[in-house]
Design a protein around this motif. Structure first.
Motif, PDB file in Angstrom:
ATOM      1  N   GLU A 154      16.077  14.433 -11.834  1.00  0.00           N
ATOM      2  CA  GLU A 154      16.826  14.358 -12.729  1.00  0.00           C
ATOM      3  C   GLU A 154      16.805  13.156 -13.715  1.00  0.00           C
ATOM      4  OE1 GLU A 154      21.085  15.638 -10.947  1.00  0.00           O
ATOM      5  OE2 GLU A 154      20.002  14.549  -9.590  1.00  0.00           O
ATOM      6  N   GLN A 155      17.370  13.464 -15.079  1.00  0.00           N
ATOM      7  CA  GLN A 155      17.297  12.095 -16.072  1.00  0.00           C
ATOM      8  C   GLN A 155      17.968  11.171 -15.772  1.00  0.00           C
ATOM      9  OE1 GLN A 155      14.183  12.283 -17.935  1.00  0.00           O
ATOM     10  NE2 GLN A 155      14.078  14.323 -16.774  1.00  0.00           N
ATOM     11  N   GLY A 156      17.746   9.957 -16.358  1.00  0.00           N
ATOM     12  CA  GLY A 156      18.771   8.811 -16.550  1.00  0.00           C
ATOM     13  C   GLY A 156      18.450   7.972 -15.420  1.00  0.00           C
ATOM     14  N   THR A 157      19.573   7.040 -14.984  1.00  0.00           N
ATOM     15  CA  THR A 157      19.515   5.967 -14.054  1.00  0.00           C
ATOM     16  C   THR A 157      20.249   6.206 -12.884  1.00  0.00           C
ATOM     17  OG1 THR A 157      21.359   5.054 -14.910  1.00  0.00           O
ATOM     18  CG2 THR A 157      19.485   4.295 -15.883  1.00  0.00           C
ATOM     19  N   ASP A 158      20.740   7.651 -12.684  1.00  0.00           N
ATOM     20  CA  ASP A 158      21.411   8.205 -11.573  1.00  0.00           C
ATOM     21  C   ASP A 158      20.616   7.766 -10.257  1.00  0.00           C
ATOM     22  OD1 ASP A 158      22.525  10.042  -9.583  1.00  0.00           O
ATOM     23  OD2 ASP A 158      23.889  10.517 -10.951  1.00  0.00           O
ATOM     24  N   PRO A 159      21.110   7.386  -9.313  1.00  0.00           N
ATOM     25  CA  PRO A 159      20.482   6.969  -7.934  1.00  0.00           C
ATOM     26  C   PRO A 159      19.835   8.374  -7.321  1.00  0.00           C
ATOM     27  CG  PRO A 159      22.811   6.840  -7.429  1.00  0.00           C
ATOM     28  CD  PRO A 159      22.671   6.888  -9.011  1.00  0.00           C
ATOM     29  N   TYR A 160      20.236   9.619  -7.687  1.00  0.00           N
ATOM     30  CA  TYR A 160      19.847  10.777  -7.088  1.00  0.00           C
ATOM     31  C   TYR A 160      18.596  11.185  -7.752  1.00  0.00           C
ATOM     32  CZ  TYR A 160      24.120  11.364  -4.731  1.00  0.00           C
ATOM     33  OH  TYR A 160      25.333  11.189  -3.784  1.00  0.00           O
ATOM     34  N   ALA A 161      18.092  10.556  -9.201  1.00  0.00           N
ATOM     35  CA  ALA A 161      17.034  10.778  -9.712  1.00  0.00           C
ATOM     36  C   ALA A 161      15.851  10.112  -9.323  1.00  0.00           C
ATOM     37  CB  ALA A 161      17.147  10.579 -11.096  1.00  0.00           C
ATOM     38  N   ALA A 162      15.909   9.210  -8.292  1.00  0.00           N
ATOM     39  CA  ALA A 162      15.135   8.139  -7.814  1.00  0.00           C
ATOM     40  C   ALA A 162      13.610   8.881  -7.560  1.00  0.00           C
ATOM     41  CB  ALA A 162      15.577   7.244  -6.498  1.00  0.00           C
ATOM     42  N   ARG A 163      12.616   8.070  -8.031  1.00  0.00           N
ATOM     43  CA  ARG A 163      11.320   8.605  -7.655  1.00  0.00           C
ATOM     44  C   ARG A 163      10.798   8.441  -6.455  1.00  0.00           C
ATOM     45  NH1 ARG A 163       5.890   6.889  -7.744  1.00  0.00           N
ATOM     46  NH2 ARG A 163       4.195   7.887  -8.942  1.00  0.00           N
ATOM     47  N   ASN A 164       9.960   9.270  -6.039  1.00  0.00           N
ATOM     48  CA  ASN A 164       9.469   9.326  -4.603  1.00  0.00           C
ATOM     49  C   ASN A 164       8.223   8.628  -4.444  1.00  0.00           C
ATOM     50  OD1 ASN A 164      10.955  12.449  -4.878  1.00  0.00           O
ATOM     51  ND2 ASN A 164      11.178  11.712  -2.750  1.00  0.00           N
ATOM     52  N   SER A 165       8.243   8.108  -3.360  1.00  0.00           N
ATOM     53  CA  SER A 165       7.018   6.945  -3.030  1.00  0.00           C
ATOM     54  C   SER A 165       6.804   7.066  -1.582  1.00  0.00           C
ATOM     55  CB  SER A 165       7.273   5.494  -3.656  1.00  0.00           C
ATOM     56  OG  SER A 165       6.364   4.598  -3.064  1.00  0.00           O
ATOM     57  N   ALA A 166       5.423   6.564  -1.322  1.00  0.00           N
ATOM     58  CA  ALA A 166       5.274   6.397   0.210  1.00  0.00           C
ATOM     59  C   ALA A 166       5.892   4.803   0.644  1.00  0.00           C
ATOM     60  CB  ALA A 166       3.655   6.165   0.452  1.00  0.00           C
ATOM     61  N   LEU A 167       6.178   4.094  -0.324  1.00  0.00           N
ATOM     62  CA  LEU A 167       6.910   2.727   0.183  1.00  0.00           C
ATOM     63  C   LEU A 167       7.729   2.423  -0.888  1.00  0.00           C
ATOM     64  CD1 LEU A 167       6.853   0.119   1.978  1.00  0.00           C
ATOM     65  CD2 LEU A 167       4.795  -0.596   0.505  1.00  0.00           C
ATOM     66  N   ASP A 219       0.935  -1.239  -0.103  1.00  0.00           N
ATOM     67  CA  ASP A 219      -0.056   0.042   0.153  1.00  0.00           C
ATOM     68  C   ASP A 219       1.078   1.230   0.041  1.00  0.00           C
ATOM     69  OD1 ASP A 219      -1.733   1.945   0.212  1.00  0.00           O
ATOM     70  OD2 ASP A 219      -2.495   1.431   2.314  1.00  0.00           O
ATOM     71  N   ASP A 220       0.960   1.856  -0.979  1.00  0.00           N
ATOM     72  CA  ASP A 220       1.658   3.179  -1.283  1.00  0.00           C
ATOM     73  C   ASP A 220       1.023   4.382  -1.330  1.00  0.00           C
ATOM     74  OD1 ASP A 220       0.997   2.567  -3.823  1.00  0.00           O
ATOM     75  OD2 ASP A 220       2.435   3.410  -4.815  1.00  0.00           O
ATOM     76  N   SER A 221      -0.407   4.074  -0.925  1.00  0.00           N
ATOM     77  CA  SER A 221      -1.465   5.570  -1.259  1.00  0.00           C
ATOM     78  C   SER A 221      -1.200   6.558  -0.037  1.00  0.00           C
ATOM     79  CB  SER A 221      -2.771   4.637  -1.166  1.00  0.00           C
ATOM     80  OG  SER A 221      -3.099   4.492   0.289  1.00  0.00           O
ATOM     81  N   ALA A 222      -0.306   6.502   0.654  1.00  0.00           N
ATOM     82  CA  ALA A 222      -0.298   7.794   1.644  1.00  0.00           C
ATOM     83  C   ALA A 222       0.237   8.784   0.797  1.00  0.00           C
ATOM     84  CB  ALA A 222       0.702   7.239   2.760  1.00  0.00           C
ATOM     85  N   PHE A 223       0.968   8.687  -0.291  1.00  0.00           N
ATOM     86  CA  PHE A 223       1.257   9.602  -1.124  1.00  0.00           C
ATOM     87  C   PHE A 223       0.606   9.765  -2.275  1.00  0.00           C
ATOM     88  CE2 PHE A 223       6.196  10.128   0.127  1.00  0.00           C
ATOM     89  CZ  PHE A 223       6.078  10.591   1.378  1.00  0.00           C
ATOM     90  N   GLU A 224       0.249  10.889  -2.893  1.00  0.00           N
ATOM     91  CA  GLU A 224      -0.683  11.081  -4.241  1.00  0.00           C
ATOM     92  C   GLU A 224      -0.004  10.227  -5.148  1.00  0.00           C
ATOM     93  OE1 GLU A 224      -0.617  14.700  -6.404  1.00  0.00           O
ATOM     94  OE2 GLU A 224       1.060  15.397  -5.370  1.00  0.00           O
ATOM     95  N   PRO A 225      -0.574   9.644  -6.005  1.00  0.00           N
ATOM     96  CA  PRO A 225      -0.159   8.458  -6.935  1.00  0.00           C
ATOM     97  C   PRO A 225       0.772   8.838  -7.765  1.00  0.00           C
ATOM     98  CG  PRO A 225      -2.533   8.523  -7.194  1.00  0.00           C
ATOM     99  CD  PRO A 225      -2.125   9.807  -6.248  1.00  0.00           C
ATOM    100  N   ASP A 226       0.852  10.279  -8.172  1.00  0.00           N
ATOM    101  CA  ASP A 226       1.945  10.771  -8.977  1.00  0.00           C
ATOM    102  C   ASP A 226       2.641  12.149  -8.578  1.00  0.00           C
ATOM    103  OD1 ASP A 226       4.021  10.881 -11.252  1.00  0.00           O
ATOM    104  OD2 ASP A 226       2.415  11.919 -12.659  1.00  0.00           O
ATOM    105  N   PRO A 227       3.477  11.997  -7.494  1.00  0.00           N
ATOM    106  CA  PRO A 227       3.902  13.445  -7.114  1.00  0.00           C
ATOM    107  C   PRO A 227       4.640  14.362  -8.012  1.00  0.00           C
ATOM    108  CG  PRO A 227       4.358  11.562  -5.575  1.00  0.00           C
ATOM    109  CD  PRO A 227       4.064  10.851  -6.840  1.00  0.00           C
TER     110      PRO A 227
END
Length: 405
Positions: free
Chosen positions: A145-158, A132-140
């Motif tokens: 940043e672009q690409g696979t860089d770890p600093y560009a990770a997508r935010n998520s409640a879970l 259940d990742d619904s504590a954050f809106e579905p698409d914050p």
């Protein structure tokens, strides 16, 4: 002060409270002004005296310097004793639901600790593991940043391991995990298959929220089994919390708020910054939180922290997000100086480089520093904002250090 009609400005437009009595020789002042260009610089003594002041009211892009007021709002609003929570629910069918509330440090070691606790509390078998990742809106709507860089990770409640995987290859080119505490999941294998073998690399899990949730589910599956808990259905399930679920265990992170802030400020971690940003949005209204809720909360808290203290129009205190990646955000040297004065009790959360406690803010054409120079009589807060092609911030800082010396 420059005016703007944009509602997307992060501005600390404070009046200059002290006169600018420069302590630099004329030649050194001229050299410093040349290095600063159209930027802004301030240096104050421990008692608030203005030692250097160049363009203090000019509105400039702060980049990651906004993580400092974000940290202050987090400390003020959440409290020093705050710890992120992850909630575990059961239903009558023998399922276990994991409801994430945005813990940035839900890393492999923490997951292993959680599954051991679940086993100790009597769970022996689980039918379905539900995410259940619904504590954050579905698409914050947050910058990445672009690409696979770890600093560009997508935010998520879970999300686990900062929504990244750390991959490595053996000498014969076989994919493996680059960290002993984390197994190589199916998600990681699929991502690794798209890369050429070589040096170890940590990559983010991309824009699809399902990929990150599947990684979390597979990691929990692994550690549940390691803790002696049987899963009868290992398929992926994503559902939101309903009345059919009863709370079984509330896990408080082993990492304190200051641990999170330390990681955010020392490594300028954008993922942690925006996990905190979104979490702040849920402090006056229940989950789910959203970017708009977070912005409203930051507006209120920044006004209370700075506006009431310095008589500033609250409408000039806006923050769009927590990372500093958006160029629409603005600050002034004067504004950041007031931020530093409030933040001084937590100065040691900033990275220490050659005896200077400082946070950097860097984008293409944006080279900033803000922090504290240690003097024999206390901390000298300083702000360096340069939005230009030449990166002169190190030389500017050196000049300010000589003045303190």
């Amino acid at each position: 002060m420059l005016k703007s009609n944009s509602t997307h400005l992060f501005r600390f437009a404070f009046p200059l409270l002290l006169s600018c009595a420069l302590a630099l020789p004329v030649s050194a002042q001229s050299r410093l002004e040349t290095l600063v260009g159209d930027g802004g610089v301030l240096l104050h003594s421990p008692n608030g005296g203005v030692l250097v002041s160049i363009n203090p009211e000019r509105e400039l892009v702060p980049a990651s310097l906004i993580k400092i007021p974000l940290a202050q709002v987090a400390l003020t609003t959440l409290g020093e004793n705050f710890r992120f929570e992850t909630l575990f629910y059961q239903n009558s069918s023998g399922d276990l639901m994991i409801r994430g509330l945005g813990d940035p440090f839900l890393v492999s070691e923490e997951v292993a600790r959680i599954t051991d606790i679940l086993a100790q509390r009597g769970i022996q078998q689980i039918h379905r593991l539900v995410m259940d990742d619904s504590a954050f809106e579905p698409d914050p709507r947050l910058p990445q940043e672009q690409g696979t860089d770890p600093y560009a990770a997508r935010n998520s409640a879970l999300a686990v391991n900062f929504n990244t995987v750390n991959l490595a290859w053996t000498t014969i080119g076989t994919l493996t995990s680059a960290e002993p505490q984390t197994p190589l999941t199916e998600v990681a294998r699929k991502l690794g298959a798209q890369l050429l073998s070589g040096e170890p690399q940590r990559i983010n899990l991309g824009d699809d929220p399902l990929v990150g949730l599947k990684q979390a589910q597979q990691l929990f599956n692994h550690f549940l089994v390691s803790s002696g808990i049987t899963l009868t259905d290992t398929d992926f399930y994503r559902e939101g919390l309903t009345d059919e679920w009863s709370l079984f265990y509330r896990h408080r992170s082993s990492r304190s708020l200051q641990d999170n802030l330390n990681g955010m400020l020392r490594y300028s971690n954008n993922f942690i910054a925006n996990q905190l940003f979104l979490t702040l949005g849920a402090q006056e209204k229940p989950y789910p939180t959203s970017v708009d809720m977070a912005r409203a909360m930051l507006q209120q808290q920044l006004s209370e922290l700075y506006g009431d203290n310095f008589g500033i129009d609250p409408q000039l205190l806006l923050m769009i997000e927590g990372s500093g990646l958006l160029r629409e955000q603005r600050t002034t040297a004067t504004g950041m100086m007031h931020v530093l004065k409030v933040f001084e009790p937590y100065a040691d959360l900033l990275p220490e480089v050659n005896g200077v406690l400082r946070k950097s803010g860097t984008l293409t054409g944006v080279y900033n520093f803000a922090g504290y120079i240690a003097g024999s009589d206390g901390l000298y807060p300083f702000v360096i904002l340069t939005n230009q092609e030449s990166n002169n911030r190190a030389e500017i800082l050196q000049s300010l250090e000589h003045l303190v010396d």
